[in-house]
Scaffold this motif. Structure first.
Motif, PDB file in Angstrom:
ATOM      1  N   SER A  54     -14.968 -87.199 -79.544  1.00 35.26           N
ATOM      2  CA  SER A  54     -15.903 -88.456 -79.598  1.00 35.26           C
ATOM      3  C   SER A  54     -16.380 -88.622 -78.098  1.00 35.26           C
ATOM      4  O   SER A  54     -17.204 -89.624 -77.788  1.00 35.26           O
ATOM      5  CB  SER A  54     -15.028 -89.727 -79.827  1.00 35.26           C
ATOM      6  OG  SER A  54     -16.103 -90.850 -79.980  1.00 35.26           O
ATOM      7  N   SER A  57     -20.934 -87.700 -78.161  1.00 34.89           N
ATOM      8  CA  SER A  57     -21.482 -88.512 -79.309  1.00 34.89           C
ATOM      9  C   SER A  57     -22.830 -88.280 -79.709  1.00 34.89           C
ATOM     10  O   SER A  57     -23.275 -88.424 -80.823  1.00 34.89           O
ATOM     11  CB  SER A  57     -21.198 -89.970 -79.278  1.00 34.89           C
ATOM     12  OG  SER A  57     -19.824 -90.176 -79.249  1.00 34.89           O
ATOM     13  N   ARG A 265     -19.572 -95.848 -81.614  1.00 34.47           N
ATOM     14  CA  ARG A 265     -18.838 -94.969 -82.636  1.00 34.47           C
ATOM     15  C   ARG A 265     -18.630 -95.736 -84.026  1.00 34.47           C
ATOM     16  O   ARG A 265     -18.606 -95.087 -84.933  1.00 34.47           O
ATOM     17  CB  ARG A 265     -17.290 -94.289 -81.988  1.00 34.47           C
ATOM     18  CG  ARG A 265     -16.319 -93.738 -82.762  1.00 34.47           C
ATOM     19  CD  ARG A 265     -16.782 -92.430 -83.515  1.00 34.47           C
ATOM     20  NE  ARG A 265     -17.492 -91.478 -82.617  1.00 34.47           N
ATOM     21  CZ  ARG A 265     -18.062 -90.631 -82.900  1.00 34.47           C
ATOM     22  NH1 ARG A 265     -18.517 -90.333 -84.336  1.00 34.47           N
ATOM     23  NH2 ARG A 265     -18.828 -89.777 -82.293  1.00 34.47           N
ATOM     24  N   ALA A 375     -16.506 -93.494 -87.292  1.00 36.18           N
ATOM     25  CA  ALA A 375     -14.931 -93.151 -87.019  1.00 36.18           C
ATOM     26  C   ALA A 375     -14.338 -93.058 -88.479  1.00 36.18           C
ATOM     27  O   ALA A 375     -14.197 -93.983 -89.172  1.00 36.18           O
ATOM     28  CB  ALA A 375     -14.589 -94.285 -86.155  1.00 36.18           C
ATOM     29  N   ALA A 429     -15.007 -87.646 -85.990  1.00 27.75           N
ATOM     30  CA  ALA A 429     -15.889 -88.275 -85.033  1.00 27.75           C
ATOM     31  C   ALA A 429     -17.274 -87.485 -84.904  1.00 27.75           C
ATOM     32  O   ALA A 429     -17.448 -86.553 -83.957  1.00 27.75           O
ATOM     33  CB  ALA A 429     -15.061 -88.547 -83.410  1.00 27.75           C
TER      34      ALA A 429
END
Ligand SMILES: Cc1ncc(COP(=O)(O)O)c(C=O)c1O
Length: 456
Positions: A54, A57, A265, A375, A429
């Motif tokens: 993550s 991103s 996230r 997530a 992720a």
């Protein structure tokens, strides 16, 4: 170019294995990346569903962020942190104002390098404020592997060889409802886990308070709003409100570790916003620079961090607020302001979760799928849909790395990450920019993997 075999040989001679995990033996080598994909030496694409835990991103080689980095290289790439540069100050201002808007609190930012170091700084702030070194943290938590951070990380495995300094956490069950620690079932449990925590404060004989001094021996509770390494576990929406009440009664600080779940996230700047409580300290890192620079930091309420209580020199790192990292983070914050990431991430998350639920209906071995924003979790079990099946998860992980899957007639691979208390959860992720077609591809590849590996 040094060939793969030669690189692996040199790695085995010259590199410590202490800073990595060696899940795949030998480790997989990649040579390129773009968007949601990594490419190996034969240019086979691998759809990445974990995006550097993550950190990346906003997609690999995001052109806007690469440009921001190049611009900073050409202007002020290096500067000792005793001097000021514009990007540091403007970034701190942006995060503080974002937090004032969200939590109606004034605060300040302190930068560092890497998530664990931000946790170390949070520990210092807590100790400085409370003069205590006992903390609460969750079973299943992960806060990093420096000595301080691993003292409040649940796995003894990370401490066993290295002993203790003085910080120590008491680990409390996290609301992992699929495998409730107390064997309860949602929604009938009425948050039994919080009741058990509240009970600790009923009498001094439960060991955490002095009723005469009206004080707890514990200084802070370090939380991950969504457990990350613990398996992307999403708690019930009302959980943190009740927990916070118990903490407030005894002046225990809430430290919110957003290192993996922050920066949209879960569809919010900070995952804790999904639960309606205000933290005292927030630790962040990873996606703040899209993984292009190891910038991390903490935000803390003014009374914890103002210069009279936390004076110059309280912590220091040569690279802490470095110009490359802060300029990148400033660009990330600008992107977040310009585009409605909340809507985009929640829409993509809903679409992906629905596809995963369809897949779950096809395979009894998928015991649980869940998620918040992007997530997402896929828990791999035995054919009873419950017994953790680490072996199958490992097989799927390794098979995905071979790069021999087929998507619409082309060879490709799938990058997964395994987490969870029993190491049987795919913690997904994906890029926050993932396209619908890529989500469909992901589910098709997961289907191929599970079908193939459960037969083998
Ligand atoms: C929730 C959380 N806290 C802290 C850390 C440690 O961050 P770093 O690996 O940058 O030290 C991580 C890393 O995965 C994390 O997920």
């Amino acid at each position: 170019m040094v060939h793969d075999e030669e690189l692996i040989r040199k790695d085995s001679v010259y590199c410590s294995y202490g800073d990595t995990v060696h899940y795949a033996e030998p480790p997989k080598i990649f040579r390129g990346c773009e968007g949601s994909f990594l490419y190996d030496s034969s240019e086979t694409p691998y759809l990445d569903l974990q995006m550097w835990y993550s950190a990346a991103s906003f997609g690999y080689r995001n052109p806007r962020l690469s440009e921001a980095l190049k611009k900073q290289i050409d202007t002020l790439p290096q500067l000792a942190c005793q001097y000021l540069h514009e990007e540091k100050v403007l970034l701190a201002e942006k995060i503080c104002l974002a937090n004032t808007e969200r939590f109606r609190e004034k605060g300040r930012i302190q930068f560092n390098v890497g998530g664990a170091q931000a946790i170390e700084d949070a520990l210092k702030l807590v100790r400085n404020c409370k003069g205590k070194n006992l903390m609460f943290a969750f079973m299943g938590s992960y806060h990093g592997r420096t000595l301080g951070a691993s003292a409040i990380t649940s796995s003894y495995r990370y401490r066993r060889r290295y002993g203790h300094f003085s910080d120590r956490a008491q680990f409390v069950p996290y609301p992992y409802c699929f495998r409730c620690y107390y064997g309860k079932k949602q929604p009938d449990c009425d948050l039994y886990c919080v009741s058990q925590f509240e009970k600790l404060f009923e009498t001094e004989y439960h060991s955490v308070i002095d009723t005469k001094a009206k004080e707890s021996e514990y200084a802070a509770f370090f939380v991950e709003p969504i457990q990350a390494t613990g398996g992307y576990v999403v708690p019930p929406r009302s959980y943190f409100k009740r927990l916070k009440k118990a903490l407030d009664n005894w002046g225990i600080l809430l430290v919110d570790d957003e290192i993996q779940m922050g920066i949209y996230r879960t569809g919010k700047l900070w995952a804790i916003e999904n639960f309606g409580v205000n933290p005292d300290i927030i630790a962040f890192g990873k996606a703040l620079t899209n993984g292009l620079n190891p910038l991390s930091g903490i935000w803390a309420k003014e009374d914890l961090i103002n210069p009279t209580v936390f004076p110059p020199g309280s912590t220091h790192s040569t690279f802490s607020s470095n110009p490359l990292g802060t300029s990148l983070a400033l660009e990330v914050m600008a992107m977040l302001e310009e585009k409605d990431y909340e809507r985009k991430v929640l829409e993509s998350g809903d679409y992906f979760l629905a596809l995963l639920k369809d897949l779950q209906r096809k395979h009894r071995e998928i015991g649980d799928v869940d998620g918040l924003g992007l997530a997402l979790r896929v828990e791999i079990c035995g054919s009873d849909g419950f017994t953790p099946n680490r072996e199958l998860a490992d097989k799927m992980f390794l098979e995905g790395l071979k790069g021999t899957l087929d998507y619409k007639g082309s060879k490709c691979g799938l990058i997964l990450d395994i987490g969870g208390y029993y190491k049987n959860v795919f913690t997904l992720a994906p890029s926050l920019h993932i396209a619908r077609g890529e989500m469909e591809m992901a589910v098709e590849l997961l289907d191929q993997l599970i079908s193939k590996c459960k037969k083998a």
